[in-house]
Design an enzyme around this catalytic site. Structure first.
Site, PDB file in Angstrom:
ATOM      1  CG  ASP A  79     -11.303   6.846  10.619  1.00 52.84           C
ATOM      2  OD1 ASP A  79     -12.026   5.857  10.892  1.00 52.84           O
ATOM      3  OD2 ASP A  79     -10.065   6.788  10.552  1.00 52.84           O
TER       4      ASP A  79
ATOM      5  CB  ALA B  51     -18.235   0.993   3.407  1.00 53.25           C
TER       6      ALA B  51
ATOM      7  CE1 TYR C 239     -11.522  -1.264  10.332  1.00 52.37           C
ATOM      8  CE2 TYR C 239     -13.553  -2.107   9.339  1.00 52.37           C
ATOM      9  CZ  TYR C 239     -12.550  -1.152   9.397  1.00 52.37           C
ATOM     10  OH  TYR C 239     -12.563  -0.100   8.517  1.00 52.37           O
TER      11      TYR C 239
ATOM     12  CD  GLU D 161      -2.856   1.025   2.387  1.00 56.18           C
ATOM     13  OE1 GLU D 161      -3.778   0.214   2.150  1.00 56.18           O
ATOM     14  OE2 GLU D 161      -2.773   1.675   3.434  1.00 56.18           O
TER      15      GLU D 161
HETATM   16  P1  FAD Z   1     -18.234   0.659   7.311  1.00 56.55           P
HETATM   17  O1  FAD Z   1     -18.158  -0.656   6.664  1.00 56.55           O
HETATM   18  O2  FAD Z   1     -19.313   1.576   6.906  1.00 56.55           O
HETATM   19  O3  FAD Z   1     -18.273   0.420   8.880  1.00 56.55           O
HETATM   20  C1  FAD Z   1     -18.112   1.506   9.776  1.00 56.55           C
HETATM   21  C2  FAD Z   1     -18.870   1.231  11.081  1.00 56.55           C
HETATM   22  O4  FAD Z   1     -20.270   1.268  10.824  1.00 56.55           O
HETATM   23  C3  FAD Z   1     -18.587  -0.138  11.678  1.00 56.55           C
HETATM   24  O5  FAD Z   1     -18.570  -0.002  13.075  1.00 56.55           O
HETATM   25  C4  FAD Z   1     -19.770  -0.981  11.216  1.00 56.55           C
HETATM   26  O6  FAD Z   1     -20.027  -2.069  12.099  1.00 56.55           O
HETATM   27  C5  FAD Z   1     -20.874   0.042  11.239  1.00 56.55           C
HETATM   28  N1  FAD Z   1     -21.962  -0.235  10.303  1.00 56.55           N
HETATM   29  C6  FAD Z   1     -21.865  -0.631   9.017  1.00 56.55           C
HETATM   30  N2  FAD Z   1     -23.074  -0.751   8.472  1.00 56.55           N
HETATM   31  C7  FAD Z   1     -23.983  -0.430   9.425  1.00 56.55           C
HETATM   32  C8  FAD Z   1     -25.406  -0.359   9.495  1.00 56.55           C
HETATM   33  N3  FAD Z   1     -26.155  -0.677   8.438  1.00 56.55           N
HETATM   34  N4  FAD Z   1     -25.987   0.048  10.651  1.00 56.55           N
HETATM   35  C9  FAD Z   1     -25.244   0.371  11.730  1.00 56.55           C
HETATM   36  N5  FAD Z   1     -23.874   0.311  11.737  1.00 56.55           N
HETATM   37  C10 FAD Z   1     -23.273  -0.077  10.601  1.00 56.55           C
HETATM   38  N6  FAD Z   1      -9.573   5.404   5.604  1.00 56.55           N
HETATM   39  C11 FAD Z   1      -9.361   6.431   4.746  1.00 56.55           C
HETATM   40  O7  FAD Z   1      -9.730   7.564   5.040  1.00 56.55           O
HETATM   41  N7  FAD Z   1      -8.742   6.241   3.533  1.00 56.55           N
HETATM   42  C12 FAD Z   1      -8.321   5.023   3.131  1.00 56.55           C
HETATM   43  O8  FAD Z   1      -7.781   4.890   2.037  1.00 56.55           O
HETATM   44  C13 FAD Z   1      -8.515   3.908   4.011  1.00 56.55           C
HETATM   45  N8  FAD Z   1      -8.115   2.657   3.683  1.00 56.55           N
HETATM   46  C14 FAD Z   1      -8.384   1.601   4.527  1.00 56.55           C
HETATM   47  C15 FAD Z   1      -8.016   0.311   4.135  1.00 56.55           C
HETATM   48  C16 FAD Z   1      -8.249  -0.781   4.976  1.00 56.55           C
HETATM   49  C17 FAD Z   1      -7.857  -2.157   4.549  1.00 56.55           C
HETATM   50  C18 FAD Z   1      -8.857  -0.559   6.248  1.00 56.55           C
HETATM   51  C19 FAD Z   1      -9.085  -1.725   7.193  1.00 56.55           C
HETATM   52  C20 FAD Z   1      -9.224   0.719   6.647  1.00 56.55           C
HETATM   53  C21 FAD Z   1      -9.001   1.812   5.788  1.00 56.55           C
HETATM   54  N9  FAD Z   1      -9.398   3.112   6.144  1.00 56.55           N
HETATM   55  C22 FAD Z   1      -9.164   4.155   5.268  1.00 56.55           C
HETATM   56  C23 FAD Z   1     -10.029   3.371   7.437  1.00 56.55           C
HETATM   57  C24 FAD Z   1     -11.582   3.284   7.358  1.00 56.55           C
HETATM   58  O9  FAD Z   1     -12.067   4.318   6.539  1.00 56.55           O
HETATM   59  C25 FAD Z   1     -12.128   3.418   8.775  1.00 56.55           C
HETATM   60  O10 FAD Z   1     -11.787   2.301   9.540  1.00 56.55           O
HETATM   61  C26 FAD Z   1     -13.603   3.768   8.893  1.00 56.55           C
HETATM   62  O11 FAD Z   1     -13.860   4.143  10.247  1.00 56.55           O
HETATM   63  C27 FAD Z   1     -14.559   2.616   8.573  1.00 56.55           C
HETATM   64  O12 FAD Z   1     -14.601   2.382   7.216  1.00 56.55           O
HETATM   65  P2  FAD Z   1     -15.416   1.104   6.642  1.00 56.55           P
HETATM   66  O13 FAD Z   1     -15.341   1.209   5.184  1.00 56.55           O
HETATM   67  O14 FAD Z   1     -14.948  -0.136   7.285  1.00 56.55           O
HETATM   68  O15 FAD Z   1     -16.870   1.481   7.149  1.00 56.55           O
END
Ligand code: FAD
Length: 287
Positions: free
Chosen positions: A109, A123, A144, A17
Site C-alpha cells: 500500500d 508489482a 482482487y 498466513e
Molecule cells: P499492483 O498489482 O501493482 O496493483 C496496484 C494497483 O495498481 C491496482 O489498482 C492496479 O490495477 C494498478 N496497476 C497495476 N499495474 C498498472 C499499470 N501498468 N498502470 C496503471 N495502473 C496499474 N501488503 C503488504 O504490505 N504486505 C503483504 O505481505 C501483503 N500481502 C498481500 C497478500 C495478498 C494475497 C493480497 C491480496 C494483498 C496483500 N497485501 C500486502 C496488500 C497489497 O500490497 C495492496 O493491496 C496493494 O495496494 C496492491 O498490491 P499489488 O501487488 O496488488 O499491486
C-alpha cells in the site's frame, strides 16, 4: 517445494498466513504461533512483509524457521512500493540464501504520507526484477475479486492483472471476500481475458467485531447481509463471535470445494486456534 507443484496436484488443500512482528520483543510469541499452525500440516504457509519493508528481517527469519525447522513449504512475501532496487535485490538474495523457493510479489500500500522512494510503481516491475535475478523462483501475485481499491473499474484492474501475470506470475491469491459468488464471477471474467494461472481464494475468518471495520476499510470487500446479521447477533460476545466466525469461514470453504476449487488460503492472523478450528471441521474432507 514450489507452491505451483502443490497446486498442480489438484488435491484439496489448505494453506495459512502468518504475519511477522513489527518489533523484535514479540518475535518469540509470533514464532510460537507460527510453529503451532505449522503443526497442523498445511500445504504451505505464507509470511507477510511490511509495506515499508520494516519487517523484512523478521519475514525472512520466520519463513526460514518454518521451512528449515518444521519442514513447511513457505511463501515469503516481498513488497516494493517503498523500497529501492538495491534493497529488493538484497532481499531476493537473502531469500535465495535461506533456501526459500516461493515469493509473493506485491506492490504494497502507498503510505498515507506519500512515497519517498520511486523505484517501483507496480508489482509487475518487481516480478520482472525477481525473474531477472533468478528465474527459478515460483512467484505469486495478488488479485482482487471486487477490483483493487485504487482502480477505476474492475475491468481495468483485470487488464493490469493480465500484465502482472504476463510478467511471470505462477499463481494468484485473492483478497478476502465474504460472498463466494464474487469469486465465481471474477474467475469467469479473468478466464475470459486469458488469465489461466491457478487462483487461490483467500478466506479471512472474522472472529471479532473490531476486525469487521478494519478489514472492510483495508480491502473494500462487500459485507453480505447474512454476515452482517451474524456480527449483529454475536459481535458483543467474544466466544460466540469467534465460533460463528470460524463456522462462517468454514462454510465458505466447503462451498468453494463443492464448486471445484481445490486449494484455499486462509488468513489465519497468527491465531493457531482459528486455524485448528477450520482444519478440524474439514478433517474428513481433507483426508
Ligand atoms: P499492483 O498489482 O501493482 O496493483 C496496484 C494497483 O495498481 C491496482 O489498482 C492496479 O490495477 C494498478 N496497476 C497495476 N499495474 C498498472 C499499470 N501498468 N498502470 C496503471 N495502473 C496499474 N501488503 C503488504 O504490505 N504486505 C503483504 O505481505 C501483503 N500481502 C498481500 C497478500 C495478498 C494475497 C493480497 C491480496 C494483498 C496483500 N497485501 C500486502 C496488500 C497489497 O500490497 C495492496 O493491496 C496493494 O495496494 C496492491 O498490491 P499489488 O501487488 O496488488 O499491486
Amino acid at each position: 517445494m514450489k507452491v505451483i507443484d502443490i497446486l498442480n496436484r489438484h488435491e484439496v488443500t489448505i494453506s495459512f498466513e502468518v504475519f511477522p512482528p513489527k518489533t523484535d520483543d514479540r518475535y518469540a510469541q509470533v514464532e510460537e504461533a507460527a510453529r503451532k499452525i505449522a503443526a497442523l500440516s498445511p500445504a504451505f504457509m505464507s509470511v507477510t512483509y511490511g509495506a515499508g519493508g520494516g519487517t523484512s528481517a523478521n519475514t525472512a527469519a520466520i519463513a526460514a524457521d518454518l521451512q528449515n525447522k518444521y519442514g513447511t513449504t513457505v511463501l515469503a512475501h516481498l513488497t516494493c512500493v517503498s523500497s529501492t532496487r538495491a534493497h529488493v535485490a538484497e532481499m531476493i538474495h537473502i531469500y535465495r540464501e535461506k533456501g526459500i523457493e516461493n515469493i509473493m510479489a506485491l506492490r504494497g500500500d502507498i503510505p498515507k504520507e506519500g512515497r519517498s522512494v520511486f523505484d517501483y510503481d507496480h508489482a509487475s516491475q518487481l516480478i520482472y526484477d525477481i525473474k531477472s535475478h533468478d528465474s527459478s523462483f515460483c512467484i505469486g501475485g495478488a488479485c482482487y475479486p471486487e477490483g483493487h481499491i485504487e482502480c477505476e473499474s474492475p475491468s481495468e484492474d483485470i487488464l493490469h492483472l493480465k500484465e502482472k501475470v504476463d510478467a511471470g506470475v505462477d499463481f494468484l491469491t485473492t483478497q478476502m471476500f465474504f460472498d463466494n459468488n464474487t469469486l465465481y464471477n471474477f474467475l469467469y471474467r479473468i478466464r475470459e481475458k486469458g488469465i489461466e494461472v491457478p487462483v487461490l481464494p483467500g478466506i479471512m475468518p472474522i472472529t471479532n467485531k473490531r476486525q469487521v471495520a478494519r478489514s472492510v476499510s483495508l480491502s473494500g470487500a462487500t459485507i453480505p447481509q447474512r454476515f452482517r446479521m451474524m456480527v449483529d447477533r454475536f459481535g458483543d460476545d467474544p466466544a460466540k463471535m469467534k465460533q460463528a466466525g470460524i463456522i462462517y469461514a468454514t462454510e465458505q470453504i466447503i462451498d468453494l470445494i463443492s464448486n471445484g476449487v481445490t486449494h484455499i488460503h486462509v488468513y489465519s492472523m497468527n491465531k493457531p486456534e482459528i486455524a485448528a478450528g477450520i482444519m478440524n471441521s474439514l478433517s474428513e474432507i481433507l483426508r
